[in-house]
Design an enzyme around this catalytic site. Structure first.
Site, mmCIF file in Angstrom:
data_model
loop_
_atom_site.group_PDB
_atom_site.id
_atom_site.type_symbol
_atom_site.label_atom_id
_atom_site.label_comp_id
_atom_site.label_asym_id
_atom_site.label_seq_id
_atom_site.Cartn_x
_atom_site.Cartn_y
_atom_site.Cartn_z
ATOM 1 C CG LEU A 264 -2.307 -0.490 1.191
ATOM 2 C CD1 LEU A 264 -3.010 -0.232 2.527
ATOM 3 C CD2 LEU A 264 -3.106 0.127 0.061
ATOM 4 C CG ASP A 265 1.076 3.783 -3.431
ATOM 5 O OD1 ASP A 265 1.982 2.961 -3.604
ATOM 6 O OD2 ASP A 265 0.311 4.170 -4.331
ATOM 7 N N PRO A 266 2.388 4.901 0.758
ATOM 8 C CG PRO A 266 4.572 5.644 1.155
ATOM 9 C CD PRO A 266 3.705 5.007 0.103
ATOM 10 C CB ALA B 130 -2.937 4.010 0.078
ATOM 11 N NE ARG C 41 0.263 5.074 -7.142
ATOM 12 C CZ ARG C 41 1.509 4.952 -7.613
ATOM 13 N NH1 ARG C 41 2.125 6.014 -8.114
ATOM 14 N NH2 ARG C 41 2.145 3.804 -7.569
#
EC number: 5.4.99.25
Length: 309
Positions: free
Chosen positions: A48-50, A52, A182
């Site tokens: 998970l992206d930071p 998110a 994204r």
């Protein structure tokens, strides 16, 4: 001859379904959980992206052997696309590279959604973990390189518009492995002629783990204040789900204790029983409710591929 090093930490096993906060990286989260549980091994099932938040399944101990089965599962995200700007990272973190004063009508948004349902071709973001000639795309992008990332097929099972405002729209998507939300936001904006980027992203489901199983990081950190070590670790262990829950989509083979012993020694066993499958590429086997192995069934035999302690 030197003795092999004893692994540091406890041989604790199971799945923790973390509710990851924003501005906290997935690798950072795994390190924190491994330290809190004093676990020998830990890993996550899908970055998970930071920026998110939401579900980050973290495997401890033997559960790390089942990570691929969770990574292959369906995922559900809720996300917001803000219109008018395309950014280098396709989210709030990046620089603005395109802009527009145009804003889409709600019906225009609804009209493009069928184009993004089913098996679609998607180009991952420049800032992604895709490897290009052995290098991560995000490392090349941070170095100023613009790289050609080949498109790939991903599957969108469901895409719903939850609401629309003048400058943004809110969506929910159920998708398969490898989908970049994204990239969806970027492509929506291009198709609508107004540009767009993700301004909020939350993962609410990673098969087979339901949303109500998530544990907020703050709840885990709060247990650090428990002075008694055994009490603290017991409270943490109570939050784990059994390793076998990650395999609920596979056929199940119950074993006797004698069969389990043979399998733990690396030997196949004959499959008996009226309901036993004759052929199956992947099966999980248990004895007395405990996971013993993952393997296949062929020619009336279960052959172990991964054995659990």
């Amino acid at each position: 001859m030197s003795k092999p090093r004893k692994p540091k930490g406890r041989p604790v096993s199971g799945w923790l379904i973390l509710d990851k906060p924003v501005d906290f990286g997935s690798t950072e989260a795994v390190s924190k959980i491994k330290w809190l549980f004093n676990a020998q091994k830990a890993g996550h099932a899908g970055t998970l992206d930071p920026l998110a938040s939401g579900m980050l399944p973290i495997a401890l101990g033997d559960a790390t052997k089942t990570v691929p089965y969770v990574m292959d599962g369906r995922k559900i995200y809720e996300f917001t696309v803000t219109w008018g700007e395309q950014r280098s990272t396709d989210d709030l973190e990046g620089e603005v590279i395109e802009s527009s004063d145009k804003r889409p009508a709600e019906q225009d948004i609804r009209d493009i959604l069928p184009n993004y349902t089913g098996v679609i071709s998607q180009i991952p973001p420049q800032f992604s973990a895709i490897k290009i000639a052995g290098e991560r795309a995000y490392d090349l992008a941070r170095g100023g390189e613009v790289v050609e990332i080949p498109s790939r097929e991903v599957e969108i099972f469901r895409l719903t518009l939850l609401g629309a405002e003048k400058n943004c729209a809110h969506f929910e998507v159920e998708c398969g492995k490898g989908t970049y939300v994204r990239a969806l936001a970027r492509d929506f904006g291009v198709d609508l002629g107004c540009f767009g980027h993700i301004s909020n992203l939350r993962r609410t489901f990673v098969a087979p783990f339901a949303e109500e199983k998530m544990v907020p990081l703050a709840d885990l950190v709060a247990l650090e204040s428990v002075e008694d070590r055994d009490e603290r670790l017991a409270a943490l262990d109570a939050l784990l789900f059994d390793t076998v829950e990650a395999l609920s989509d596979l056929p199940h083979l119950p074993l006797s204790e004698d069969q389990a012993y043979r399998i733990r020694m690396g030997n196949p066993v004959i499959v008996r029983g009226r309901d036993a499958p004759l052929e199956a590429p992947e099966v999980y086997a248990t004895a007395k409710g405990r996971l013993v192995a993952i393997g296949d069934i062929a020619q009336g035999e279960f052959r172990p591929k991964r054995v659990f302690g």
